[in-house]
Structures are given as structure tokens and as C-alpha cells.
Design a protein around this motif. Structure first.
Motif, PDB file in Angstrom:
ATOM      1  N   ALA A 232       0.837  -1.207   0.000  1.00  0.00           N
ATOM      2  CA  ALA A 232       0.000   0.000   0.000  1.00  0.00           C
ATOM      3  C   ALA A 232       0.870   1.254   0.000  1.00  0.00           C
ATOM      4  O   ALA A 232       0.569   2.230  -0.706  1.00  0.00           O
ATOM      5  CB  ALA A 232      -0.921  -0.003   1.214  1.00  0.00           C
ATOM      6  N   PHE A 235       2.431   1.684  -3.422  1.00  0.00           N
ATOM      7  CA  PHE A 235       1.404   2.128  -4.357  1.00  0.00           C
ATOM      8  C   PHE A 235       1.092   3.611  -4.158  1.00  0.00           C
ATOM      9  O   PHE A 235       0.926   4.356  -5.133  1.00  0.00           O
ATOM     10  CB  PHE A 235       0.145   1.282  -4.162  1.00  0.00           C
ATOM     11  CG  PHE A 235      -0.966   1.589  -5.123  1.00  0.00           C
ATOM     12  CD1 PHE A 235      -0.969   1.033  -6.395  1.00  0.00           C
ATOM     13  CD2 PHE A 235      -2.010   2.423  -4.768  1.00  0.00           C
ATOM     14  CE1 PHE A 235      -1.997   1.322  -7.301  1.00  0.00           C
ATOM     15  CE2 PHE A 235      -3.033   2.714  -5.652  1.00  0.00           C
ATOM     16  CZ  PHE A 235      -3.020   2.160  -6.918  1.00  0.00           C
ATOM     17  N   THR A 236       1.016   4.041  -2.909  1.00  0.00           N
ATOM     18  CA  THR A 236       0.722   5.443  -2.597  1.00  0.00           C
ATOM     19  C   THR A 236       1.826   6.358  -3.110  1.00  0.00           C
ATOM     20  O   THR A 236       1.552   7.435  -3.664  1.00  0.00           O
ATOM     21  CB  THR A 236       0.552   5.617  -1.075  1.00  0.00           C
ATOM     22  OG1 THR A 236      -0.510   4.756  -0.630  1.00  0.00           O
ATOM     23  CG2 THR A 236       0.209   7.061  -0.714  1.00  0.00           C
ATOM     24  N   THR A 239       1.742   6.538  -7.035  1.00  0.00           N
ATOM     25  CA  THR A 239       0.600   7.266  -7.608  1.00  0.00           C
ATOM     26  C   THR A 239       0.482   8.688  -7.086  1.00  0.00           C
ATOM     27  O   THR A 239      -0.332   9.460  -7.590  1.00  0.00           O
ATOM     28  CB  THR A 239      -0.704   6.507  -7.309  1.00  0.00           C
ATOM     29  OG1 THR A 239      -0.786   6.247  -5.898  1.00  0.00           O
ATOM     30  CG2 THR A 239      -0.757   5.185  -8.071  1.00  0.00           C
ATOM     31  N   THR A 243      -3.281   9.370   1.575  1.00  0.00           N
ATOM     32  CA  THR A 243      -3.439   8.098   2.291  1.00  0.00           C
ATOM     33  C   THR A 243      -4.852   7.546   2.150  1.00  0.00           C
ATOM     34  O   THR A 243      -5.041   6.374   1.797  1.00  0.00           O
ATOM     35  CB  THR A 243      -3.113   8.280   3.785  1.00  0.00           C
ATOM     36  OG1 THR A 243      -1.728   8.592   3.926  1.00  0.00           O
ATOM     37  CG2 THR A 243      -3.396   7.004   4.566  1.00  0.00           C
ATOM     38  N   GLU A 245      -7.082   8.039   0.006  1.00  0.00           N
ATOM     39  CA  GLU A 245      -7.462   7.652  -1.354  1.00  0.00           C
ATOM     40  C   GLU A 245      -6.989   6.235  -1.666  1.00  0.00           C
ATOM     41  O   GLU A 245      -7.633   5.514  -2.420  1.00  0.00           O
ATOM     42  CB  GLU A 245      -6.898   8.669  -2.351  1.00  0.00           C
ATOM     43  CG  GLU A 245      -7.602  10.019  -2.249  1.00  0.00           C
ATOM     44  CD  GLU A 245      -6.824  11.182  -2.837  1.00  0.00           C
ATOM     45  OE1 GLU A 245      -7.245  12.338  -2.619  1.00  0.00           O
ATOM     46  OE2 GLU A 245      -5.782  10.956  -3.491  1.00  0.00           O
ATOM     47  N   THR A 246      -5.874   5.848  -1.073  1.00  0.00           N
ATOM     48  CA  THR A 246      -5.409   4.465  -1.216  1.00  0.00           C
ATOM     49  C   THR A 246      -6.228   3.528  -0.349  1.00  0.00           C
ATOM     50  O   THR A 246      -6.760   2.519  -0.834  1.00  0.00           O
ATOM     51  CB  THR A 246      -3.919   4.345  -0.830  1.00  0.00           C
ATOM     52  OG1 THR A 246      -3.124   5.081  -1.764  1.00  0.00           O
ATOM     53  CG2 THR A 246      -3.470   2.898  -0.840  1.00  0.00           C
ATOM     54  N   THR A 247      -6.340   3.840   0.945  1.00  0.00           N
ATOM     55  CA  THR A 247      -7.015   2.923   1.863  1.00  0.00           C
ATOM     56  C   THR A 247      -8.510   2.786   1.583  1.00  0.00           C
ATOM     57  O   THR A 247      -9.116   1.774   1.931  1.00  0.00           O
ATOM     58  CB  THR A 247      -6.816   3.366   3.325  1.00  0.00           C
ATOM     59  OG1 THR A 247      -7.315   4.709   3.495  1.00  0.00           O
ATOM     60  CG2 THR A 247      -5.342   3.344   3.697  1.00  0.00           C
ATOM     61  N   SER A 249      -9.832   2.756  -1.490  1.00  0.00           N
ATOM     62  CA  SER A 249     -10.053   2.313  -2.871  1.00  0.00           C
ATOM     63  C   SER A 249     -10.786   0.975  -2.929  1.00  0.00           C
ATOM     64  O   SER A 249     -10.743   0.185  -1.989  1.00  0.00           O
ATOM     65  CB  SER A 249      -8.710   2.194  -3.609  1.00  0.00           C
ATOM     66  OG  SER A 249      -7.900   1.195  -3.011  1.00  0.00           O
ATOM     67  N   TRP A 261      -6.909   4.435 -12.855  1.00  0.00           N
ATOM     68  CA  TRP A 261      -7.610   4.388 -11.575  1.00  0.00           C
ATOM     69  C   TRP A 261      -8.479   5.638 -11.491  1.00  0.00           C
ATOM     70  O   TRP A 261      -7.967   6.749 -11.471  1.00  0.00           O
ATOM     71  CB  TRP A 261      -6.592   4.343 -10.443  1.00  0.00           C
ATOM     72  CG  TRP A 261      -7.162   4.429  -9.053  1.00  0.00           C
ATOM     73  CD1 TRP A 261      -8.426   4.146  -8.654  1.00  0.00           C
ATOM     74  CD2 TRP A 261      -6.448   4.828  -7.873  1.00  0.00           C
ATOM     75  NE1 TRP A 261      -8.561   4.327  -7.299  1.00  0.00           N
ATOM     76  CE2 TRP A 261      -7.359   4.742  -6.784  1.00  0.00           C
ATOM     77  CE3 TRP A 261      -5.134   5.232  -7.621  1.00  0.00           C
ATOM     78  CZ2 TRP A 261      -6.981   5.072  -5.493  1.00  0.00           C
ATOM     79  CZ3 TRP A 261      -4.772   5.550  -6.330  1.00  0.00           C
ATOM     80  CH2 TRP A 261      -5.683   5.460  -5.274  1.00  0.00           C
ATOM     81  N   ALA A 282       2.856   0.065 -10.257  1.00  0.00           N
ATOM     82  CA  ALA A 282       1.551   0.161  -9.602  1.00  0.00           C
ATOM     83  C   ALA A 282       0.627  -0.954 -10.090  1.00  0.00           C
ATOM     84  O   ALA A 282      -0.105  -1.571  -9.300  1.00  0.00           O
ATOM     85  CB  ALA A 282       0.925   1.528  -9.864  1.00  0.00           C
ATOM     86  N   PHE A 296      -6.587  -2.262  -0.549  1.00  0.00           N
ATOM     87  CA  PHE A 296      -5.773  -1.689   0.536  1.00  0.00           C
ATOM     88  C   PHE A 296      -6.653  -1.257   1.707  1.00  0.00           C
ATOM     89  O   PHE A 296      -6.551  -0.138   2.182  1.00  0.00           O
ATOM     90  CB  PHE A 296      -4.977  -0.484   0.021  1.00  0.00           C
ATOM     91  CG  PHE A 296      -4.119  -0.792  -1.173  1.00  0.00           C
ATOM     92  CD1 PHE A 296      -3.022  -1.629  -1.071  1.00  0.00           C
ATOM     93  CD2 PHE A 296      -4.412  -0.251  -2.424  1.00  0.00           C
ATOM     94  CE1 PHE A 296      -2.230  -1.913  -2.178  1.00  0.00           C
ATOM     95  CE2 PHE A 296      -3.630  -0.521  -3.535  1.00  0.00           C
ATOM     96  CZ  PHE A 296      -2.527  -1.367  -3.414  1.00  0.00           C
TER      97      PHE A 296
END
Length: 387
Positions: A232, A235-236, A239, A243, A245-247, A249, A261, A282, A296
């Protein structure tokens, strides 16, 4: 009652859009604007229309919802009021604080943007809130104040969030007639007299950014870790997103074939849909993850914990959000990318009207070039300079 029962097929349940969809016999599938799905039972009593929640689709499948609706129809046939019976059962039971927290979070999560929000609530209440096995009526002024005082000065933001969460949960319990009296977590006219103003004790902290030249070495360390939190964080960084926006998704946001994405507007700080061109690494990360759960789904501080803790990576001086600044510095110093392209990559709102005019499109092609270059930069670890 609506004519006929068991109307909804599995496909109709999965693809239903915003609104109420009748399954028959008073049972409806409710779909909110955020695509949260739950069951409700509608009926009339003394010429008054009533609606009972039966649970979210993730917790109650269609068969169980139909069985519950059938029981409520039997109760109505006997002359009983299903909602009144539920309230009476609640009043007869002694609830614990943990049970009420679970009930509120389950209900509220149907409207929340993502499951990560529920995880954040549960974690903060577990770490800092009243004990879960404490009887609800024992969650008093003194208990709440003791919880808040432990973290009010050094974790002020966490403490203010915790207070608000306790207030909302206790308010929910009061509305459900599980408890009586004043809300012990209310601030105005109550806790404001016992706690310093958060604005006075809260220290403004800028997000510390790792120098961009050091980020490739960090990425190399992260590639040796196989855990979801390490993936994670990689990936963060790749991109350049926030935070949450990743967790937050979910798989429906990703188009792996087009390497894109699409983050919906309700999950973006600026309130506008943001399309992220996915670089090669990614995509590799996403393809390595199981598809039976969101990619994530982590609590809000999991990546920060991995980055900062001495027994993990040990970079206590940096934050996850700071990597957005690392990306911006790299783009400015190592590329010839126009500033507004970089700002678009960061999903920033541009106030300058002239510059904003160039941003009417997403400029995916130009941003893909930028993110591909960032990916390439992060794969090469600079050799140490000779002394």
C-alpha cells in the motif's frame, strides 16, 4: 403490502441503482447515493407508515432478509407492532459500550464513503475510548473525560475525533432509548470547561517530506516486504495520492486493461473525479493482490506506522503525505513538466483562472508520461558519491 414476494433476482440485487427496490411483502432493497445497500421492511400501523432497517446487504443476505420480513408479517397478522416489539426488547436488555459502538458503526457505515472509515472508528475507540465491556449506563462524564485527558495534549487531533465519535455513538444510544440523561461527550457547556481549547494546544505540523533523492532507496526496502501495508505504501508513493485515497479504494475504481484508476469525487479532497494513470509497478502491485476484498483496506495510520516505527522502517521524521511533496520536488527539479500538469497529478484545485482553463480536460497522456518517468526514477538507486 406489495403483491408477490421474492421478486428480486441475485443480478437485480447486485446491479440495483439508487432508490428502493421491492422484493415483495414489504421487503425492500435500499441503495444510497454512495452505493451502500441495505434491507428495510415497510408496513402500516394505525394508518401510519413505518420503516424498519433489517441490516446491510454485507451482513444480511437476501434469504435472511426474507425470513426476517416473513416474521414481521406474522407479527402484524397477530396484531403486534414489529417496531414496538424491537424497542421493548432493547429496553429489557443491558447493553455494553462495545455493543452500542458496533451497532452504530454498522448502521453508519451504510452511508460512509468506504470501509476504511469504519476501521478507523473501531481502532480509535479500541485504543483510546471507554472499555468495550463497560455497561452503557456507566459511560459517564468522568469516564469520558478520563479517556480524553490521556491524549488531549499530545494527540489533540486524535482526541477531538474521539470525543466526536463518542458523542455520536452515545447520541445514537439515546435516540434508540437504550440510555437516558445528558450526553457525557458533549463539548458546548460541558467538556469545554474541563479541557483546554484544541486550537490552543494543537501544534501545527507541516507534513515532513523525504528528499526525493532518498525515495528510491526506500522503495527498494519496501520491495523486500510482502505485507499489504508495504504494498500500500509503495502504491501510494507511485501514484502520489493521499493516504485515504489508497485505503478507501475498491476494485471497481480500477481499469487494469487501460491502466487507469478513477477516484470518485466523494473521495477526493477537491470534490472532483480524479483519474490516475497507473505506471508499470503500480499495476504489478494491484495484480498481485487477491480480488475477493478491497485492495488496501487498512486503518488510517497503518502506512505511517510502517514508515516511522523503529522496529519497522524507522523514518520517524517523515510522513506518508510528505511523499506528495517529494514527487512535486522531483518533477520540478528533474523534469520539464509544466506546473499545472504536476498539480493535476496531485489532484490540486487551481485557483488561477487562466491556468485552470488548461485543466478542463484530464490530460491523461501527458500525466502518463510523468508517472512513467516517476516509476523509472524510483527503480534506480543512486550510487554513493566517492569521498
Amino acid at each position: 403490502m406489495a403483491k408477490g414476494v421474492h421478486r428480486l433476482s441475485a443480478r437485480q440485487i447486485a446491479t440495483a441503482r439508487t432508490g428502493h427496490h421491492a422484493d415483495g411483502g414489504g421487503l425492500y432493497l435500499q441503495v444510497t447515493k454512495t452505493n451502500a445497500r441495505s434491507w428495510v421492511f415497510r408496513y402500516e400501523r394505525n394508518r401510519r407508515r413505518r420503516e424498519m432497517g433489517l441490516g446491510s446487504l454485507t451482513a444480511v443476505d437476501v434469504q435472511e432478509a426474507r425470513e426476517r420480513a416473513a416474521e414481521h408479517r406474522k407479527a402484524l397478522a397477530r396484531g403486534d407492532d414489529p417496531m414496538a416489539a424491537r424497542i421493548a426488547r432493547k429496553a429489557a436488555k443491558r447493553y455494553t459500550w462495545g455493543e452500542v459502538c458496533d451497532a452504530y458503526i454498522t448502521k453508519a457505515s451504510e452511508e460512509w464513503k468506504n470501509d476504511a472509515q469504519a476501521a478507523q472508528w473501531r481502532q480509535s475507540l479500541k485504543d483510546h475510548g471507554p472499555k468495550a465491556d463497560l455497561p452503557l449506563e456507566h459511560v459517564t462524564d468522568g469516564v469520558v473525560l478520563a479517556c480524553l485527558r490521556k491524549i488531549w495534549m499530545d494527540k489533540t487531533e486524535t482526541a477531538t475525533r474521539l470525543r466526536g465519535r463518542i458523542e455520536r455513538i452515545w447520541g445514537y444510544a439515546h435516540y434508540e432509548k437504550l440510555v437516558t440523561g445528558e450526553n457525557p461527550a458533549r463539548m458546548k457547556g460541558h467538556l469545554e470547561h474541563a479541557l483546554p481549547k484544541a486550537s490552543k494546544v494543537k501544534k501545527v505540523k507541516h507534513h515532513a517530506a523525504m528528499p526525493y533523492a532518498e525515495v528510491p532507496a526506500l522503495m527498494a526496502k519496501l520491495r523486500t516486504r510482502t505485507g499489504r501495508s508495504a504494498k500500500a505504501l509503495r502504491f501510494t508513493i507511485l501514484t502520489a495520492v493521499r493516504t485515504e485515497e489508497t485505503t478507501g479504494s475498491d476494485w471497481h475504481e480500477f481499469d487494469l486493461d487501460k491502466a487507469r484508476w478513477t477516484i470518485p469525487p466523494e473521495r477526493i479532497k477537491g470534490g472532483k473525479e480524479h483519474v490516475v494513470p497507473l505506471c508499470a509497478e503500480a499495476l504489478e502491485i494491484l495484480k498481485s493482490l487477491p480480488k475477493d476484498k478491497p485492495p488496501f483496506r487498512l486503518s488510517e495510520n497503518t502506512m505511517l506506522y510502517l514508515l516511522q516505527k523503529p522496529d519497522k522502517l524507522g523514518f520517524s521524521q517523515y510522513t506518508v503525505h510528505g511523499f506528495r511533496s517529494s514527487f512535486r520536488d522531483w518533477a520540478a527539479e528533474e523534469t520539464e513538466t509544466e506546473n499545472f500538469i504536476v498539480e493535476m497529478a496531485l489532484a490540486h484545485v487551481i485557483k488561477d483562472k487562466t491556468e485552470a482553463a488548461y485543466r478542463r480536460g484530464q490530460l491523461i497522456a501527458k500525466r502518463k508520461v510523468l508517472m512513467t518517468a516517476w516509476d523509472a526514477f524510483l527503480r534506480v538507486i543512486p550510487k554513493p558519491k566517492p569521498e
